[in-house]
Design an enzyme around this catalytic site. Structure first.
Site, PDB file in Angstrom:
ATOM      1  N   GLU A  49     115.906  38.045 122.006  1.00  0.00           N
ATOM      2  CA  GLU A  49     115.459  38.762 120.700  1.00  0.00           C
ATOM      3  C   GLU A  49     114.286  39.659 121.076  1.00  0.00           C
ATOM      4  O   GLU A  49     113.377  39.424 121.603  1.00  0.00           O
ATOM      5  CB  GLU A  49     114.831  37.508 119.807  1.00  0.00           C
ATOM      6  CG  GLU A  49     115.740  36.641 119.369  1.00  0.00           C
ATOM      7  CD  GLU A  49     115.194  35.633 118.190  1.00  0.00           C
ATOM      8  OE1 GLU A  49     114.042  35.722 118.353  1.00  0.00           O
ATOM      9  OE2 GLU A  49     115.995  34.828 117.941  1.00  0.00           O
ATOM     10  N   ASP A  60     104.791  36.996 110.642  1.00  0.00           N
ATOM     11  CA  ASP A  60     104.236  36.548 111.988  1.00  0.00           C
ATOM     12  C   ASP A  60     102.818  36.029 112.054  1.00  0.00           C
ATOM     13  O   ASP A  60     102.092  36.466 111.327  1.00  0.00           O
ATOM     14  CB  ASP A  60     104.391  37.566 112.960  1.00  0.00           C
ATOM     15  CG  ASP A  60     105.843  38.119 113.031  1.00  0.00           C
ATOM     16  OD1 ASP A  60     106.583  37.154 113.423  1.00  0.00           O
ATOM     17  OD2 ASP A  60     106.356  39.309 112.898  1.00  0.00           O
ATOM     18  N   TYR A 175     119.537  31.012 112.450  1.00  0.00           N
ATOM     19  CA  TYR A 175     118.180  30.636 113.175  1.00  0.00           C
ATOM     20  C   TYR A 175     117.630  29.669 112.044  1.00  0.00           C
ATOM     21  O   TYR A 175     117.129  30.096 111.062  1.00  0.00           O
ATOM     22  CB  TYR A 175     117.530  32.179 113.383  1.00  0.00           C
ATOM     23  CG  TYR A 175     116.201  31.869 114.031  1.00  0.00           C
ATOM     24  CD1 TYR A 175     115.258  30.952 113.777  1.00  0.00           C
ATOM     25  CD2 TYR A 175     115.766  32.950 114.889  1.00  0.00           C
ATOM     26  CE1 TYR A 175     113.794  30.758 114.430  1.00  0.00           C
ATOM     27  CE2 TYR A 175     114.580  32.898 115.386  1.00  0.00           C
ATOM     28  CZ  TYR A 175     113.667  31.914 115.350  1.00  0.00           C
ATOM     29  OH  TYR A 175     112.372  32.039 116.091  1.00  0.00           O
TER      30      TYR A 175
END
Length: 263
Positions: A49, A60, A175
């Site tokens: 990734e 994040d 994911y």
């Protein structure tokens, strides 16, 4: 079939779990970033990734945010990120690359232009964290038409009513974000993850890969046992941020890969 599909078929045939890593393109600089990315397959990484630096990475945690800031300070852009992928492809035509980031740089580039450039650079799929399924016509459907996988995130708060919508146009793999909150904020626990992975797998034939909160070989092994593989990002990016050499970073990655492949 994409390189991602081929990789999972290969892993399934050999009875192995997938080890996926995340690194920020251009961190700590272009040359070292390229060297790290080129070294990942030999360190045991099955899928890479590649983070796309962005000025407002809302999903994040601090570790990834700082990596993005370092990359941006070094002049990284969407164009340079694709150039890095293309350079990697000069010596590796089999390891899948998933571009992971936010929609704004892609939108600014123009979707069709971006998809042409990404395909030419050897990008196999993408994760765009701020595009919900309701916006699939924006990028997801065009990407799949261009022959790339569009990978969707499922989380602990994705209930059974929402899950079919999330899975609707997902391809490559799912994911599963094992913890609530931002990247690197908490540790994944196999006991919590197992039932959630089983719930997702009851509604899709796609591989389910677990990420967030995996930072040791033992954790990678335990999480991989509950799913089709695991993703490690913040722990690796943290090593880069601490100034570790390329060889030290890749040695750490190799230890994680050994754990995941034991899963």
């Amino acid at each position: 079939m994409t390189r991602i599909d081929d990789k999972f078929a290969e892993l399934k045939a050999s009875g192995k779990k997938a080890f996926v890593t995340y690194v920020m393109a251009g961190d700590p600089n272009y040359a070292e970033s390229l060297e790290i990315v080129k070294g990942l397959p030999a360190a045991g990484v099955d899928i890479i990734e590649l983070g796309l630096p962005f000025t407002d990475p809302m999903a994040d945690g601090t570790t990834i945010q700082l990596a993005g800031q370092r990359a941006l300070a070094e002049g990284m852009t969407l164009k340079r990120t694709l150039e890095l992928a293309a350079e990697f492809r000069q010596t590796d035509d089999t390891t899948p690359i998933v571009l992971m980031g936010y929609y704004n740089p892609i939108y600014s580039c123009g979707v069709e232009h971006f998809l042409g450039q990404a395909k030419a650079a050897g990008i196999d799929g993408m994760i765009v964290v701020d595009l919900p399924p309701e916006e699939d016509e924006e990028l997801c459907i065009p990407a799949q038409r261009a022959g790339m996988n569009f990978i969707r995130l499922a989380t602990p708060t994705t209930d059974n009513k929402r899950l079919p919508k999330v899975l609707q146009n997902t391809s490559g793999f799912v994911y599963y974000v094992s913890v609530t909150g931002t990247t690197g904020a908490a540790e994944a626990e196999a006991g919590d993850v197992g039932p959630e992975v089983a719930r997702i797998k009851s509604q899709t034939e796609l591989p389910v890969i677990v990420g967030f909160g995996i930072n040791t070989p033992e954790k990678a092994e335990n999480i991989a046992k509950t799913a089709d593989g695991c993703v490690v990002g913040s722990a690796i990016v943290g090593q880069i941020g601490a100034g570790k050499s390329v060889s030290e970073v890749l040695e750490f990655v190799a230890s994680l890969a050994e754990g995941a492949h034991r899963g």
